[in-house]
Design a protein around this motif. Structure first.
Motif, PDB file in Angstrom:
ATOM      1  N   HIS A   1      35.248  56.118  45.264  1.00  0.00           N
ATOM      2  CA  HIS A   1      36.026  54.947  45.666  1.00  0.00           C
ATOM      3  C   HIS A   1      35.776  53.767  44.726  1.00  0.00           C
ATOM      4  N   LEU A   2      34.537  53.616  44.259  1.00  0.00           N
ATOM      5  CA  LEU A   2      34.257  52.510  43.343  1.00  0.00           C
ATOM      6  C   LEU A   2      34.994  52.684  42.018  1.00  0.00           C
ATOM      7  N   SER A   3      35.253  53.924  41.621  1.00  0.00           N
ATOM      8  CA  SER A   3      35.971  54.157  40.365  1.00  0.00           C
ATOM      9  C   SER A   3      37.408  53.652  40.424  1.00  0.00           C
ATOM     10  N   ARG A   4      37.911  53.405  41.616  1.00  0.00           N
ATOM     11  CA  ARG A   4      39.271  52.906  41.781  1.00  0.00           C
ATOM     12  C   ARG A   4      39.314  51.385  41.922  1.00  0.00           C
ATOM     13  N   MET A   5      38.181  50.738  41.637  1.00  0.00           N
ATOM     14  CA  MET A   5      38.095  49.299  41.826  1.00  0.00           C
ATOM     15  C   MET A   5      37.572  48.624  40.564  1.00  0.00           C
TER      16      MET A   5
ATOM     17  N   PRO B   1      37.485  35.608  39.724  1.00  0.00           N
ATOM     18  CA  PRO B   1      38.050  34.525  40.552  1.00  0.00           C
ATOM     19  C   PRO B   1      37.811  34.723  42.047  1.00  0.00           C
ATOM     20  N   LEU B   2      37.896  35.971  42.505  1.00  0.00           N
ATOM     21  CA  LEU B   2      37.687  36.253  43.932  1.00  0.00           C
ATOM     22  C   LEU B   2      36.223  36.513  44.256  1.00  0.00           C
ATOM     23  N   GLY B   3      35.436  36.877  43.235  1.00  0.00           N
ATOM     24  CA  GLY B   3      34.022  37.152  43.469  1.00  0.00           C
ATOM     25  C   GLY B   3      33.775  38.413  44.265  1.00  0.00           C
ATOM     26  N   LYS B   4      34.639  39.424  44.113  1.00  0.00           N
ATOM     27  CA  LYS B   4      34.485  40.673  44.857  1.00  0.00           C
ATOM     28  C   LYS B   4      35.212  41.787  44.122  1.00  0.00           C
ATOM     29  N   LEU B   5      34.998  43.006  44.576  1.00  0.00           N
ATOM     30  CA  LEU B   5      35.684  44.160  44.005  1.00  0.00           C
ATOM     31  C   LEU B   5      37.097  44.253  44.575  1.00  0.00           C
ATOM     32  N   GLN B   6      38.026  44.515  43.688  1.00  0.00           N
ATOM     33  CA  GLN B   6      39.424  44.641  44.060  1.00  0.00           C
ATOM     34  C   GLN B   6      39.968  45.982  43.570  1.00  0.00           C
ATOM     35  N   PRO B   7      41.000  46.548  44.245  1.00  0.00           N
ATOM     36  CA  PRO B   7      41.611  47.790  43.752  1.00  0.00           C
ATOM     37  C   PRO B   7      42.253  47.579  42.382  1.00  0.00           C
ATOM     38  N   LYS B   8      42.120  48.582  41.526  1.00  0.00           N
ATOM     39  CA  LYS B   8      42.775  48.503  40.216  1.00  0.00           C
ATOM     40  C   LYS B   8      44.292  48.533  40.364  1.00  0.00           C
ATOM     41  N   LYS B   9      44.771  49.296  41.344  1.00  0.00           N
ATOM     42  CA  LYS B   9      46.206  49.380  41.610  1.00  0.00           C
ATOM     43  C   LYS B   9      46.497  48.688  42.943  1.00  0.00           C
ATOM     44  N   PRO B  10      47.420  47.745  42.956  1.00  0.00           N
ATOM     45  CA  PRO B  10      47.700  47.011  44.199  1.00  0.00           C
ATOM     46  C   PRO B  10      48.103  47.904  45.361  1.00  0.00           C
ATOM     47  N   GLN B  11      48.733  49.036  45.068  1.00  0.00           N
ATOM     48  CA  GLN B  11      49.199  49.903  46.151  1.00  0.00           C
ATOM     49  C   GLN B  11      48.064  50.701  46.801  1.00  0.00           C
ATOM     50  N   GLU B  12      46.882  50.691  46.183  1.00  0.00           N
ATOM     51  CA  GLU B  12      45.731  51.386  46.779  1.00  0.00           C
ATOM     52  C   GLU B  12      44.980  50.419  47.689  1.00  0.00           C
ATOM     53  N   HIS B  13      44.928  50.756  48.944  1.00  0.00           N
ATOM     54  CA  HIS B  13      44.298  49.884  49.934  1.00  0.00           C
ATOM     55  C   HIS B  13      42.830  50.273  50.078  1.00  0.00           C
TER      56      HIS B  13
ATOM     57  N   ALA C   1      27.269  53.830  26.778  1.00  0.00           N
ATOM     58  CA  ALA C   1      28.703  54.028  26.566  1.00  0.00           C
ATOM     59  C   ALA C   1      29.445  52.784  27.051  1.00  0.00           C
ATOM     60  N   PRO C   2      30.209  52.127  26.165  1.00  0.00           N
ATOM     61  CA  PRO C   2      30.896  50.888  26.562  1.00  0.00           C
ATOM     62  C   PRO C   2      31.841  51.074  27.745  1.00  0.00           C
ATOM     63  N   GLU C   3      32.443  52.261  27.850  1.00  0.00           N
ATOM     64  CA  GLU C   3      33.419  52.468  28.916  1.00  0.00           C
ATOM     65  C   GLU C   3      32.778  52.558  30.306  1.00  0.00           C
ATOM     66  N   THR C   4      31.451  52.657  30.369  1.00  0.00           N
ATOM     67  CA  THR C   4      30.780  52.773  31.666  1.00  0.00           C
ATOM     68  C   THR C   4      30.325  51.420  32.219  1.00  0.00           C
ATOM     69  N   GLN C   5      30.531  50.331  31.465  1.00  0.00           N
ATOM     70  CA  GLN C   5      30.040  49.028  31.912  1.00  0.00           C
ATOM     71  C   GLN C   5      30.684  48.604  33.239  1.00  0.00           C
ATOM     72  N   GLY C   6      31.982  48.871  33.377  1.00  0.00           N
ATOM     73  CA  GLY C   6      32.653  48.529  34.625  1.00  0.00           C
ATOM     74  C   GLY C   6      32.109  49.312  35.802  1.00  0.00           C
TER      75      GLY C   6
END
Length: 251
Positions: free
Chosen positions: A143-147, A152-164, A205-210
């Motif tokens: 689930h974290l991989s989708r966020m 600005p919000l100070g929290k984790l947000q979905p990468k895709k708006p349609q994913e709740h 690996a730079p791609e793993t920072q997120g």
């Protein structure tokens, strides 16, 4: 009198607020008086013998020291703790038992007044499930991989708006699930999270920072809402990583 109650009179307005709060408290006490469980009234001799020493009235304020020690050393409290212990040794035993209604009534009464903590409540006891902490880890990572973290919000947000996907709901669900198992499962889960962070950093690996940031945010939420001690986290995640994470969030 009209001038005393005027909106520009702070003294009169303060009295009005005090009276309003007092009326609200009295109304709530009257409402709750209709939900007092029978065992709390100590009508029968059996209830009086078992629970009189731990169910007190306003006399508590006249003898606080004695009343404070009575539950710890009294027969009624020991009987309640014994019933809880018997249930955990043998989950098939009724909990609470039919001849010990106080705990059941107390739970219902506390929940009706809002004096409970759902995240720390044990809803069902279960046997040790092998690798349950690993299963929860994979579930969380998926689930974290989708966020992604939104500054600005100070929290984790979905990468895709349609994913709740809601980080607060995810954290609350994981905390509730882990509380249904032995406390060591919680510690093993935190250890796996720490191992994941350390291994991702070692990979460079730079791609793993997120992904690393997402897991650190999740750990921070566990500490905040799940009561996980900071020292437990520091046992598995080096302090300098946590400091760097805090520094990044404060930028």
């Amino acid at each position: 009198m009209a001038d005393f109650m005027a909106e520009n009179n702070p003294c009169g307005q303060s009295i009005l607020r005090l009276v309003s709060r007092g009326n609200a408290i009295i109304a709530e006490l009257l409402r709750l008086s209709h939900f007092i469980p029978p065992v709390f009234r100590l009508d029968g001799r059996t209830e009086q013998h078992k629970y009189a020493e731990i169910l007190t009235d306003f006399s508590y304020f006249r003898q606080q020291e004695y009343m404070g020690g009575a539950p710890e050393h009294g027969h009624g409290c020991r009987a309640l703790l014994a019933a809880v212990g018997e249930h955990y040794h043998n989950p098939e035993r009724p909990y609470p038992s039919e001849d010990n209604p106080l705990l059941y009534e107390l739970t219902a009464y506390l929940e009706s007044t809002g004096i409970n903590h759902p995240l720390s409540k044990i809803y069902v006891t279960t046997d040790r499930l092998p690798y349950i902490e690993l299963f929860v880890l994979l579930f969380v990572l998926s689930h974290l991989s989708r966020m992604h973290y939104s500054k600005p919000l100070g929290k984790l947000q979905p990468k895709k708006p349609q994913e709740h996907v809601d980080i607060s709901a995810l954290v609350a669900g994981v905390i509730t699930l882990l509380h249904q198992f032995h406390a060591e499962v919680n510690e093993l889960f935190v250890a796996l999270l720490g191992q994941y962070v350390r291994s991702m950093i070692a990979a460079r690996a730079p791609e793993t920072q997120g992904d690393i940031l997402n897991v650190l945010v999740f750990i921070d939420e566990l500490v905040r809402y799940g009561g996980v001690p900071r020292r437990t986290v520091e046992n598995h995640v080096p302090t300098y990583i946590l400091d760097e994470y805090k520094s990044y969030l404060s930028q």
